[in-house]
Design a protein around this motif. Structure first.
Motif, mmCIF file in Angstrom:
data_model
loop_
_atom_site.group_PDB
_atom_site.id
_atom_site.type_symbol
_atom_site.label_atom_id
_atom_site.label_comp_id
_atom_site.label_asym_id
_atom_site.label_seq_id
_atom_site.Cartn_x
_atom_site.Cartn_y
_atom_site.Cartn_z
ATOM 1 N N LYS A 371 7.114 -1.335 -10.409
ATOM 2 C CA LYS A 371 8.561 -1.406 -10.187
ATOM 3 C C LYS A 371 9.028 -0.261 -9.287
ATOM 4 N N GLU A 372 8.419 0.894 -9.488
ATOM 5 C CA GLU A 372 8.771 2.046 -8.653
ATOM 6 C C GLU A 372 8.385 1.792 -7.197
ATOM 7 N N SER A 374 7.680 -1.054 -5.777
ATOM 8 C CA SER A 374 8.324 -2.248 -5.212
ATOM 9 C C SER A 374 9.661 -1.891 -4.572
ATOM 10 N N LYS A 375 10.377 -0.950 -5.166
ATOM 11 C CA LYS A 375 11.672 -0.523 -4.585
ATOM 12 C C LYS A 375 11.433 0.175 -3.241
ATOM 13 N N GLU A 376 10.392 1.011 -3.210
ATOM 14 C CA GLU A 376 10.065 1.691 -1.949
ATOM 15 C C GLU A 376 9.632 0.683 -0.888
ATOM 16 N N GLU A 378 10.448 -2.466 -0.679
ATOM 17 C CA GLU A 378 11.617 -3.243 -0.229
ATOM 18 C C GLU A 378 12.342 -2.509 0.896
ATOM 19 N N ILE A 379 12.566 -1.203 0.703
ATOM 20 C CA ILE A 379 13.288 -0.408 1.705
ATOM 21 C C ILE A 379 12.485 -0.322 3.006
ATOM 22 N N MET A 396 13.016 -8.722 -1.135
ATOM 23 C CA MET A 396 13.142 -8.381 -2.550
ATOM 24 C C MET A 396 11.851 -8.767 -3.279
ATOM 25 N N LYS A 398 10.582 -9.662 -6.958
ATOM 26 C CA LYS A 398 10.968 -10.004 -8.333
ATOM 27 C C LYS A 398 9.779 -9.749 -9.254
#
Length: 559
Positions: A371-372, A374-376, A378-379, A396, A398
């Motif tokens: 999850k950590e 995945s956010k990076e 995405e950006i 994104m 999911k």
């Protein structure tokens, strides 16, 4: 990096050698000229599938050799693990023959395809537009995310998989015990009877073979005694001196008379005397045996009963004592399981529960890391896609909960939208060919910051791209070539003009055969080739001028 690729008798290539350089290497050529054959040959030498149809018509074999130079200690150590000597050069070759399997070598040592693939996966990465399909598979999306999570994360993932394997083994044992214990009391009685039957027999090594030999002897004792009597009689019967010892003794007397006149017979005389003494020893032994052998009906009945018992056990539990002992041990273990079933099941369930707790603990850690990252991701991907002229793109990841398995507790899927007003859609359902090429290039650009692969190959990744977007894609590939070697097959002049080295693949007719060749283009040759890409077969002053402008712009005014 890839220094040299040598191809002989492969498809329609006769014999070519390509010397690649650092930076951005460009391969161009008309449709059907053999560009794909170059990639096929490279894939084959790196461990891809080899077919006998790859051998050039009229040749007995095809040969491909790739020479790499590396200073990467990880790659060197991996090669040394397979007992292969290495300094800086890695020479990989593969010969394909029509009458036997292909043979691969690394620095002269023959290796299996599994070993070859383990080595080459760290050397080079080949990407073609159709390979973007792999990223549409959610399993590959999960693998990519896990790769970006780093080494510690991958070690946790391997640890989780080991735990899940242990849980599966314990679950199988629990199920087997429950299935086999449905008639528990009845089975316990049977097992006890079998153990008692074996115990009461008091089997010894004697029972395996010697028992049967003794039975045969005692059962035929009358015949044995009869034959002994005859043998003794033949040796020393008193009747008319007609016995073996008497005959030999008479022979000795005759030889004694001869030896009075001829000493050569003394050795013969000595041998006859030796035979006489040996016959006397044998006679004495047989007489002793004759005095001890007797028909013992009581012993015969004992041996017969014992043999019947042993044979009965062998029929039931094994053909020899070793197998009977194994059956006994297995039966005893099974009986202990049934008699202590509740305790054994309780211990197994406790172990299973402890492993599940540990598995969920590790799975949570894995999930949090995904999850950590995945956010990076995405950006970073949004930024890369916008750099590649997918202006309104959004990305994104999911991550949904799922039942614990070897991959953890996460169901991962990539979603994207490429235009304003769109809803997020699964990556597998949304992007066009040209967009997918750029999306994959965006991923490659991000991945290049994590892996240590020194050579990237792009096989017409620019398909479906044109105009201003082609310039952007070219610049992104050029940017990648500043970090590692890039080899790109392209048909777009905007990208071709960015190359540090330019190779042209062409077909020519030699006699009654068509072959592919390759040359490195310099100066005006590059101008002509780019002009052809701009305007087609008819090269005009305008296309020449445009080609020079492109090269001038990308090469600091050199042209």
């Amino acid at each position: 990096m890839l220094l040299e690729l040598k191809i002989q008798n492969f498809a329609i290539i006769d014999d070519v050698t390509i010397e690649f350089t650092e930076g951005m290497n460009i391969l161009t050529g008309e449709t059907g000229s053999g560009k794909s054959i170059i990639i096929d040959a490279l894939s084959t030498v790196l461990g891809g599938k080899a077919y006998k149809e790859m051998i050039k018509s009229g040749a007995d074999s095809a040969f491909v050799e790739a020479v790499f130079c590396t200073s990467n200690d990880y790659i060197k150590n991996k090669i040394r693990e397979f007992g292969i000597e290495i300094e800086d050069l890695i020479v990989i070759s593969r010969i394909i023959k029509s009458d036997r399997p292909s043979i691969s070598r690394v620095n002269g040592k023959a290796v299996t395809l599994n070993v070859l693939n383990e080595i080459t996966e760290s050397l080079i990465d080949i990407f073609a537009q159709e390979e973007s399909q792999s990223l549409m598979n959610t399993k590959n999306q999960l693998r990519l995310l896990d790769f970006l999570c780093g080494k510690d994360h991958l070690e946790n993932l391997n640890y989780l998989r080991d735990i899940i394997d242990e849980i599966s083994e314990i679950s199988k044992k629990i199920k087997d015990l429950k299935d086999k214990s449905s008639n528990r009391e009845r089975e316990i009685d049977i097992l006890k009877y079998q153990l008692d039957e074996i115990d009461s027999a008091n089997l010894t090594p004697y029972d395996d073979e010697e028992l049967e030999q003794d039975y045969k002897k005692q059962n035929n004792m009358s015949e044995i005694i009869n034959h002994l009597n005859l043998a003794v009689e033949y040796l020393n019967s008193d009747y008319e001196n007609n016995n073996a010892i008497g005959i030999v003794d008479s022979c000795i007397g005759e030889i004694v008379n001869i030896s009075k006149y001829d000493q050569e017979y003394e050795e013969t005389l000595s041998e006859l005397e030796d035979i006489k003494y040996r016959l006397q020893d044998i006679s004495s032994y047989l007489n002793r045996k004759l005095s001890t052998e007797e028909v013992d009906e009581e012993n015969l009945r004992f041996l017969e009963n014992r043999l019947d018992l042993v044979n009965s056990l062998k029929k039931k539990y094994g053909n020899n004592l070793e197998l009977i002992d194994k059956f006994y041990d297995d039966t005893k273990t099974r009986l202990e399981q049934l008699e202590n079933l509740e305790e054994i099941l309780s211990n197994l369930k406790n172990s299973e529960e402890s492993l599940y707790k540990e598995a969920y603990k590790i799975a949570e850690k894995i999930s949090n890391k995904r999850k950590e990252i995945s956010k990076e991701l995405e950006i970073k991907l949004k930024s890369e896609m916008r750099d590649l002229n997918i202006k309104n793109a959004d990305f994104m990841i999911k991550i949904k909960d799922q039942k614990l398995n070897k991959d953890g507790i996460d169901d991962v899927e990539f979603f994207i939208k490429t235009n304003l007003g769109m809803e997020f859609l699964s990556l597998s359902k949304t992007a066009s060919g040209g967009e997918m090429s750029r999306i994959m290039l965006a991923f490659k650009s991000i991945i290049s910051n994590y892996d240590e692969i020194e050579t990237l190959i792009f096989d017409e990744i620019d398909t479906g791209v044109s105009g201003f977007t082609a310039n952007i894609v070219g610049n992104k590939i050029k940017e990648l070539s500043t970090k590692r070697q890039v080899i790109a097959i392209s048909h777009l002049p905007q990208i071709v003009a960015l190359g540090d080295s330019h190779f042209k693949i062409y077909k020519e007719e030699i006699g009654d055969k068509t072959v592919s060749n390759i040359i490195k283009l310099e100066n005006d040759e590059r101008v002509d080739e780019i002009a052809r890409l701009i305007g087609g077969q008819i090269i005009t002053d305008n296309t020449i001028k445009a080609a020079k402008e492109m090269l001038k712009g990308e090469n600091n005014g050199k042209y």
